[in-house]
Scaffold this active site. Structure first.
Site, PDB file in Angstrom:
ATOM      1  CE  LYS A   1      -3.873  -1.836   2.355  1.00 31.16           C
ATOM      2  NZ  LYS A   1      -4.814  -1.780   3.768  1.00 31.16           N
ATOM      3  CG  HIS A   2       0.427   4.230  -2.926  1.00 32.02           C
ATOM      4  ND1 HIS A   2       1.479   4.152  -3.718  1.00 32.02           N
ATOM      5  CD2 HIS A   2      -0.397   3.658  -3.858  1.00 32.02           C
ATOM      6  CE1 HIS A   2       1.343   3.770  -5.034  1.00 32.02           C
ATOM      7  NE2 HIS A   2       0.007   3.342  -4.834  1.00 32.02           N
TER       8      HIS A   2
END
Length: 514
Positions: free
Chosen positions: A146-147
């Protein structure tokens, strides 16, 4: 009162039991009780790794077996018996990979052209693209795919877009050098640069505003920034910069310079001055621009970050400039910092101010291309220069961040595309390009497959994966939306399909170039 360290597993059910041991001494004990045991969420990754390793092993074995003459002859006869019989009857001997090509000279010409192309560049681009597609599709819903919400946490996904920008810069250097060498005028090349930039920006606006099932798109809510838009602007600046200041002989190493060790830098000093001026502009705007209601030089996420003192200051000057120039309704409404920091104002990670450092990243990739051209066929020189540039970028990053993950003069931040983020990612980009150049083009230990094929059709794969993201067979309804196994299966299937599509297009010699 009490501090406890415990590693909680995913989907486990726990209770915290607090007991008072002594009322007079005010001592307590805390124990974690497992009501329901957690699952091993990494097993799907292990299983996927074994499956893909098995497929790779089978392909390698098949390739080795096909090198055996009798086996190869039997396979060719089964696949194309008429051609095999013709070869045997005409006493051409056993069919080989070159014999099986028909008499049409065009395939041979194609083969010669593809050999001159540096496969490591397409492999580098393809690897970045494949991982980007996998992450955009969900990454199996694992936290490390995930960012990041704001600063730090530089995982592999943090380098994806930046690596794509880096290799774009490298390609600019090689392609412009080739066009000018073949006699194209600078005016004609500039026209191509402008047209390609326009198409990238236009396609970007279309891709980030799909609205397929929600009726007509309102101009009031049209998102303007995006990945392709930033690529288009970056390409325009870097390619035009290279075209305007390029000199005859500079890219072939024949231009005279007082220091041979810097022959890939000194002839291009006007470009470096321009880039440094852009960086000064970024620093001044970021740290000196007054932002209403925010401290000068603020680089935080706003919201409840920094104890909630600056709730409307998300991104500092970068966010303020976007809201001022573009308007809040034309920006990304759900930034990655929204969940953790509960931000209330929109913030676009592909905004205006960050484009300056994207140009810097592409220019460093352009420098890699200049190294390849300046030291043509001098593999040791090229690899040593890549390594030196990686070390230099690493040292600059260490100074800017004070060797910390979330601190320093300029913290590493993908959302802001901070200077330290560019130097850190370019440090790893130079190293990765060095490894691929050595394995693919120097020693030829690896053909670059399967990443080479998406790298040859990068625009098509990127736009295709965005457009067809919610269509079968790239996505389907899952029985358990919380299952890593189901998400990983779906995301890997979608990513693999795009690799197969790019391979089939490569075999058909179909390439979508802008």
């Amino acid at each position: 009162l009490y501090r406890i360290h415990y590693h909680f597993g995913e989907f486990g059910n726990y209770s915290l039991v607090v007991k008072t041991l002594s009322t007079s001494a005010k001592t307590i004990s805390c124990d974690v009780v497992i009501n329901e045991g957690p699952i091993n969420s990494y097993l799907p990754i292990l299983f996927a790794f074994l499956v893909y390793s098995g497929i790779l092993a089978i392909l390698i074995i098949c390739r080795l077996v096909m090198k055996i003459g009798p086996v190869r002859n039997w396979v060719y006869k089964k696949l194309n018996p008429r051609e095999t019989d013709r070869l045997i009857n005409s006493e051409l001997g056993s069919p080989s990979t070159t014999d099986s090509i028909n008499s049409d000279p065009s395939p041979r010409l194609w083969s010669a052209t593809s050999r001159q192309r540096l496969r490591s560049l397409d492999t580098f681009r393809g690897l970045s693209l494949v991982i980007m597609v996998f992450v955009n599709y969900g990454g199996g819903k694992y936290w490390f795919f995930k960012h990041e919400s704001w600063n730090g946490k530089l995982l592999c996904i943090s380098f994806l877009f930046s690596r794509f920008v880096f290799i774009m810069g490298t390609s600019i250097s090689l392609s412009l050098s080739s066009m000018l060498r073949w006699g194209s005028s600078k005016q004609k090349v500039l026209g191509k640069i402008l047209w390609r930039s326009f198409l990238l920006i236009l396609l970007g606006v279309i891709v980030v505003n799909p609205n397929y099932c929600l009726g007509a798109l309102s101009w009031e809510n049209l998102r303007i920034p995006g990945v392709l838009q930033r690529l288009g602007l970056t390409y325009l600046v870097v390619a035009a910069l290279e075209l305007v200041f390029t000199r005859a002989g500079a890219d072939s190493g024949t231009l005279e310079t007082s220091c041979l060790a810097l022959q890939d830098i000194l002839p291009f000093w006007p470009q470096w001055i321009f880039i440094l001026m852009l960086e000064v502009i970024w620093l001044c705007l970021t740290f000196l621009l007054p932002v209403p209601g925010c401290p000068r030089g603020y680089l935080g996420p706003g919201g409840i970050g920094d104890f909630g003192n600056y709730p409307n200051c998300t991104g500092g000057a970068a966010g303020y400039i976007d809201r001022l120039v573009l308007g809040e309704k034309h920006m990304y409404q759900h930034p990655s910092c929204n969940v953790l920091y509960q931000t209330t104002v929109p913030y676009d990670p592909e905004g205006i101010l960050g484009t300056i450092n994207t140009i810097l990243m592409a220019f460093l990739g352009l420098q890699a291309g200049k190294i390849i051209l300046s030291y043509k066929d001098q593999h040791k020189q090229i690899m040593s220069r890549f390594f030196i540039w990686s070390i230099v970028m690493g040292i600059i990053s260490a100074i800017l961040t004070k060797c910390s993950k979330e601190e320093g003069f300029i913290p590493v931040n993908k959302n802001l595309w901070s200077t330290s983020y560019v130097t850190t990612t370019s440090c790893f980009a130079f190293i990765l390009l060095l490894l691929m150049y050595y394995l693919v083009d120097v020693k030829r230990l690896w053909s670059g497959a399967p990443f080479f094929y998406p790298g040859m059709n990068s625009i098509l794969v990127y736009i295709g994966h965005e457009v067809f993201e919610n269509y079968f067979p790239f996505k389907w309804k899952m029985e358990d939306s919380q299952s890593h196994a189901e998400h990983l299966t779906q995301n890997l299937t979608a990513t693999t399909l795009w690799v197969i599509i790019s391979y089939l297009l490569y075999r058909k010699k179909i390439f979508w170039k802008i």
